[in-house]
Design a protein around this motif. Structure first.
Motif, PDB file in Angstrom:
ATOM      1  N   VAL A  63      20.176  50.903   6.320  1.00 50.09           N
ATOM      2  CA  VAL A  63      21.323  50.446   5.387  1.00 50.09           C
ATOM      3  C   VAL A  63      22.667  51.784   5.525  1.00 50.09           C
ATOM      4  CG1 VAL A  63      22.510  50.086   3.156  1.00 50.09           C
ATOM      5  CG2 VAL A  63      20.292  49.330   3.550  1.00 50.09           C
ATOM      6  N   TYR A  64      23.630  51.497   6.366  1.00 52.91           N
ATOM      7  CA  TYR A  64      24.473  52.351   6.804  1.00 52.91           C
ATOM      8  C   TYR A  64      25.977  51.585   6.790  1.00 52.91           C
ATOM      9  CZ  TYR A  64      21.242  55.683   8.516  1.00 52.91           C
ATOM     10  OH  TYR A  64      20.333  56.695   8.753  1.00 52.91           O
ATOM     11  N   ASP A  65      27.063  52.126   6.292  1.00 58.20           N
ATOM     12  CA  ASP A  65      28.357  51.562   6.403  1.00 58.20           C
ATOM     13  C   ASP A  65      29.236  52.496   6.854  1.00 58.20           C
ATOM     14  OD1 ASP A  65      28.729  52.954   4.165  1.00 58.20           O
ATOM     15  OD2 ASP A  65      28.263  51.325   2.792  1.00 58.20           O
ATOM     16  N   ALA A  67      31.412  60.087   6.173  1.00 60.17           N
ATOM     17  CA  ALA A  67      31.106  61.264   5.798  1.00 60.17           C
ATOM     18  C   ALA A  67      30.108  62.203   6.814  1.00 60.17           C
ATOM     19  CB  ALA A  67      30.067  61.015   4.847  1.00 60.17           C
ATOM     20  N   PHE A  68      29.867  61.550   7.863  1.00 55.95           N
ATOM     21  CA  PHE A  68      29.171  62.414   9.070  1.00 55.95           C
ATOM     22  C   PHE A  68      30.224  62.867   9.964  1.00 55.95           C
ATOM     23  CE2 PHE A  68      25.357  59.365   8.799  1.00 55.95           C
ATOM     24  CZ  PHE A  68      24.673  59.905   7.814  1.00 55.95           C
ATOM     25  N   ASP A  69      31.481  62.419   9.905  1.00 56.85           N
ATOM     26  CA  ASP A  69      32.388  62.865  10.700  1.00 56.85           C
ATOM     27  C   ASP A  69      33.066  64.104  10.287  1.00 56.85           C
ATOM     28  OD1 ASP A  69      32.003  60.876  12.496  1.00 56.85           O
ATOM     29  OD2 ASP A  69      33.550  59.440  11.903  1.00 56.85           O
ATOM     30  N   ILE A  88      18.776  60.730  19.689  1.00 55.49           N
ATOM     31  CA  ILE A  88      18.068  59.869  18.838  1.00 55.49           C
ATOM     32  C   ILE A  88      18.971  59.500  17.417  1.00 55.49           C
ATOM     33  CG2 ILE A  88      15.960  59.283  17.636  1.00 55.49           C
ATOM     34  CD1 ILE A  88      14.493  60.917  19.627  1.00 55.49           C
ATOM     35  N   GLY A  89      19.012  58.063  17.282  1.00 52.84           N
ATOM     36  CA  GLY A  89      19.853  57.832  16.141  1.00 52.84           C
ATOM     37  C   GLY A  89      21.350  58.161  16.503  1.00 52.84           C
ATOM     38  N   THR A  90      21.884  57.789  17.447  1.00 52.47           N
ATOM     39  CA  THR A  90      23.318  58.353  17.836  1.00 52.47           C
ATOM     40  C   THR A  90      24.405  57.874  16.707  1.00 52.47           C
ATOM     41  OG1 THR A  90      24.809  58.705  19.683  1.00 52.47           O
ATOM     42  CG2 THR A  90      24.291  56.275  19.473  1.00 52.47           C
ATOM     43  N   GLY A  91      24.217  56.843  16.019  1.00 48.61           N
ATOM     44  CA  GLY A  91      25.270  56.470  14.876  1.00 48.61           C
ATOM     45  C   GLY A  91      26.316  55.857  15.457  1.00 48.61           C
ATOM     46  N   LEU A 122      28.284  60.977  17.954  1.00 43.90           N
ATOM     47  CA  LEU A 122      29.036  62.301  17.874  1.00 43.90           C
ATOM     48  C   LEU A 122      28.263  63.386  18.676  1.00 43.90           C
ATOM     49  CD1 LEU A 122      29.259  62.712  13.751  1.00 43.90           C
ATOM     50  CD2 LEU A 122      31.023  62.203  15.415  1.00 43.90           C
ATOM     51  N   TRP A 123      27.013  63.314  18.606  1.00 39.74           N
ATOM     52  CA  TRP A 123      26.322  64.380  19.540  1.00 39.74           C
ATOM     53  C   TRP A 123      26.143  63.971  20.952  1.00 39.74           C
ATOM     54  CZ3 TRP A 123      27.646  66.723  15.639  1.00 39.74           C
ATOM     55  CH2 TRP A 123      27.148  66.322  14.295  1.00 39.74           C
ATOM     56  N   ALA A 124      26.013  62.871  21.121  1.00 37.57           N
ATOM     57  CA  ALA A 124      26.390  62.068  22.729  1.00 37.57           C
ATOM     58  C   ALA A 124      27.405  62.661  23.499  1.00 37.57           C
ATOM     59  CB  ALA A 124      25.806  60.911  22.617  1.00 37.57           C
ATOM     60  N   LEU A 138      14.783  50.732  18.691  1.00 38.14           N
ATOM     61  CA  LEU A 138      13.930  51.826  18.068  1.00 38.14           C
ATOM     62  C   LEU A 138      13.497  52.948  19.445  1.00 38.14           C
ATOM     63  CD1 LEU A 138      11.883  50.209  15.354  1.00 38.14           C
ATOM     64  CD2 LEU A 138      13.479  51.931  14.982  1.00 38.14           C
ATOM     65  N   SER A 139      13.775  54.263  18.842  1.00 39.78           N
ATOM     66  CA  SER A 139      13.365  55.180  20.154  1.00 39.78           C
ATOM     67  C   SER A 139      11.956  54.862  20.310  1.00 39.78           C
ATOM     68  CB  SER A 139      13.617  56.620  19.480  1.00 39.78           C
ATOM     69  OG  SER A 139      12.937  56.783  18.384  1.00 39.78           O
ATOM     70  N   THR A 140      11.029  54.569  19.258  1.00 35.62           N
ATOM     71  CA  THR A 140       9.754  54.503  19.533  1.00 35.62           C
ATOM     72  C   THR A 140       9.380  53.202  20.616  1.00 35.62           C
ATOM     73  OG1 THR A 140       9.857  53.130  17.445  1.00 35.62           O
ATOM     74  CG2 THR A 140       8.773  55.410  17.419  1.00 35.62           C
ATOM     75  N   ALA A 172      11.834  62.413   5.019  1.00 34.19           N
ATOM     76  CA  ALA A 172      11.927  61.204   4.382  1.00 34.19           C
ATOM     77  C   ALA A 172      12.545  60.040   5.529  1.00 34.19           C
ATOM     78  CB  ALA A 172      12.824  61.235   3.197  1.00 34.19           C
ATOM     79  N   GLU A 173      13.463  60.526   6.297  1.00 34.31           N
ATOM     80  CA  GLU A 173      13.655  59.370   7.212  1.00 34.31           C
ATOM     81  C   GLU A 173      13.147  59.083   8.360  1.00 34.31           C
ATOM     82  OE1 GLU A 173      18.029  60.085   8.368  1.00 34.31           O
ATOM     83  OE2 GLU A 173      18.506  60.647   6.171  1.00 34.31           O
ATOM     84  N   GLY A 174      11.728  59.581   8.393  1.00 33.52           N
ATOM     85  CA  GLY A 174      10.739  59.252   9.357  1.00 33.52           C
ATOM     86  C   GLY A 174      10.804  60.195  10.627  1.00 33.52           C
TER      87      GLY A 174
HETATM   88  C1  LIG Z   1      21.721  59.808   9.577  1.00 34.13           C
HETATM   89  S1  LIG Z   1      22.273  58.956  10.935  1.00 34.13           S
HETATM   90  C2  LIG Z   1      22.882  60.258  12.017  1.00 34.13           C
HETATM   91  C3  LIG Z   1      23.989  59.505  12.946  1.00 34.13           C
HETATM   92  C4  LIG Z   1      24.549  60.712  13.780  1.00 34.13           C
HETATM   93  N1  LIG Z   1      23.805  61.072  14.888  1.00 34.13           N
HETATM   94  C5  LIG Z   1      25.102  61.636  13.157  1.00 34.13           C
HETATM   95  O1  LIG Z   1      24.232  62.935  12.961  1.00 34.13           O
HETATM   96  O2  LIG Z   1      26.160  61.801  12.639  1.00 34.13           O
HETATM   97  C6  LIG Z   1      20.797  58.335  11.707  1.00 34.13           C
HETATM   98  C7  LIG Z   1      21.144  57.373  12.822  1.00 34.13           C
HETATM   99  O3  LIG Z   1      19.850  57.094  13.342  1.00 34.13           O
HETATM  100  C8  LIG Z   1      19.488  55.764  13.709  1.00 34.13           C
HETATM  101  N2  LIG Z   1      18.133  55.678  13.679  1.00 34.13           N
HETATM  102  C9  LIG Z   1      17.167  56.329  12.954  1.00 34.13           C
HETATM  103  N3  LIG Z   1      15.981  56.096  13.258  1.00 34.13           N
HETATM  104  C10 LIG Z   1      16.113  55.658  14.772  1.00 34.13           C
HETATM  105  C11 LIG Z   1      15.222  55.424  15.588  1.00 34.13           C
HETATM  106  N4  LIG Z   1      13.958  55.646  15.682  1.00 34.13           N
HETATM  107  N5  LIG Z   1      15.629  54.994  16.837  1.00 34.13           N
HETATM  108  C12 LIG Z   1      16.872  54.629  16.871  1.00 34.13           C
HETATM  109  N6  LIG Z   1      17.784  55.094  15.995  1.00 34.13           N
HETATM  110  C13 LIG Z   1      17.463  55.267  14.764  1.00 34.13           C
HETATM  111  C14 LIG Z   1      20.326  55.152  12.344  1.00 34.13           C
HETATM  112  O4  LIG Z   1      20.488  53.772  12.439  1.00 34.13           O
HETATM  113  C15 LIG Z   1      21.565  55.795  12.018  1.00 34.13           C
HETATM  114  O5  LIG Z   1      22.458  55.312  12.631  1.00 34.13           O
END
Ligand SMILES: C[S@@+](CC[C@H](N)C(=O)[O-])C[C@H]1O[C@@H](n2cnc3c(N)ncnc32)[C@H](O)[C@@H]1O
Length: 329
Positions: A6-8, A14-16, A41-44, A48-50, A91-93, A115-117
């Motif tokens: 759940v992201y919006d 806030a991440f920016d 992984i999880g570029t959002g 940003l990091w890419a 999913l990265s997995t 907590a986020e796995g």
């Molecule tokens: C906390 S946000 C970080 C976004 C950005 N990287 C930043 O640091 O601002 C985590 C992001 O990772 C994605 N995400 C989480 N687990 C993931 C996975 N296993 N594979 C791909 N995307 C994932 C979520 O959908 C979310 O967009």
């Protein structure tokens, strides 16, 4: 934030913010990716990091995002980088790379670090997607605990959080006693020393963190006499292994990305010098990624153990005083 898909825009905005988190990741990336194959992984939404890695001279960046609409926005964010970033949706997995990554960047660090796995997701990346000498950003993530006294009347759910809470309930399929963070300055509420309960490092030179873990920690009450109401759990992140770079301590409130989790335990009188024995258990929930937590605290003279059970998605609703108070119906 982050434990449920759940992201919006409010969350990604806030991440920016150019805060401690943003600067630490930017510096770590700028100092390490030139000429390297980078995995994000999880570029959002804003990748940003890419983007930072491509601008810092990475040979190529693979950026993975699980949410299709967010991956589409990330694709727009990297459109003017001359094809040096590939956005992969899923999913990265479940994704393979032809070239193993030499730098793995991720920000799936929770308010409780794991907590986020991150344990399951980064162990998989280490096994399948990364070279043996891969550099890990962040290098280390930890969770710390301390006893806390939360004053009566300080327990209200932030109004702006309500719609987000409803979306988390909808994602899980029902309401449940979700983990709650404290807003505002939290460090001044501590009544004990702080102790480390989990420390996660993915570097290939050591064994990967176990998926399930039990740890014990001792806290010493430092306040003269206090009404302890629970624990705080918060993360500390060493984004880079360089000892010169400052660790992010999320208790300091220097970033909008994280806040300490409040663990309600019921009010208990404690005295200066009391030793609180904490047992911490992390086990992977049935989704195979997100942990369930179980924490117990032995307080001298209190008789029964104080216990907090916090399954990721399988728990009951309104089972603690705090949740009954914050969710009256
Ligand atoms: C906390 S946000 C970080 C976004 C950005 N990287 C930043 O640091 O601002 C985590 C992001 O990772 C994605 N995400 C989480 N687990 C993931 C996975 N296993 N594979 C791909 N995307 C994932 C979520 O959908 C979310 O967009």
């Amino acid at each position: 934030m982050g434990e449920y898909p759940v992201y919006d825009d409010g969350v990604y905005d806030a991440f920016d913010v150019r805060d401690e988190r943003f600067r630490a990741y930017g510096d770590a990336i700028a100092g390490s990716v030139a000429g390297k194959v980078v995995l994000d992984i999880g570029t959002g939404r804003d990748a940003l990091w890419a983007v930072a890695a491509a601008r810092a001279g990475a040979a190529h960046v693979y950026a993975i995002e699980r949410q299709p609409d967010v991956a589409a926005q990330a694709r727009s964010a990297v459109a003017d980088l001359g094809g040096r970033v590939t956005i992969l949706e899923g999913l990265s997995t479940g994704i393979d790379l032809l070239t193993p990554a030499q730098v793995c960047v991720s920000e799936i660090v929770g308010n409780i670090a794991s907590a986020e796995g991150a344990v399951a997701v980064l162990a998989d990346a280490r096994r399948r997607l990364c070279a043996a000498d891969c550099l890990w950003i962040p290098f280390r993530m930890q969770t710390w605990a301390a006893a806390v006294s939360l004053p009566e009347g300080a327990r209200t759910l932030a109004a702006e959080g309500r719609p987000y809470v409803d979306r988390v309930f909808a994602a899980v399929g029902r309401p449940f006693d979700l983990r709650l963070c404290l807003g505002g300055p939290a460090a001044e509420l501590l009544v004990s020393s702080a102790a480390l309960v989990e420390s996660l490092v993915f570097d290939h030179r050591r064994a990967p963190p176990d998926t399930d873990e039990v740890a014990s920690a001792q806290l010493t009450v430092e306040a003269a006499a206090a009404r302890m109401t629970g624990l705080l759990l918060w993360s500390r992140i060493a984004v880079s292994p360089a000892t010169s770079s400052r660790e992010i301590d999320t208790l300091s409130g220097g970033t909008r990305g994280w806040a300490p989790v409040y663990v309600p335990l019921g009010a208990t009188e404690v005295r200066s010098g009391d030793r609180l024995d904490v047992t911490w258990r992390r086990s992977t929930s049935d989704d195979g990624v997100h942990p369930d937590y179980h924490v117990s605290v032995a307080v001298p003279g209190a008789g029964e153990l104080l216990v907090w059970s916090s399954p990721h998605h399988g728990g009951g609703f309104r089972e603690t005083d705090l949740h009954r108070e914050l969710f009256p119906s």
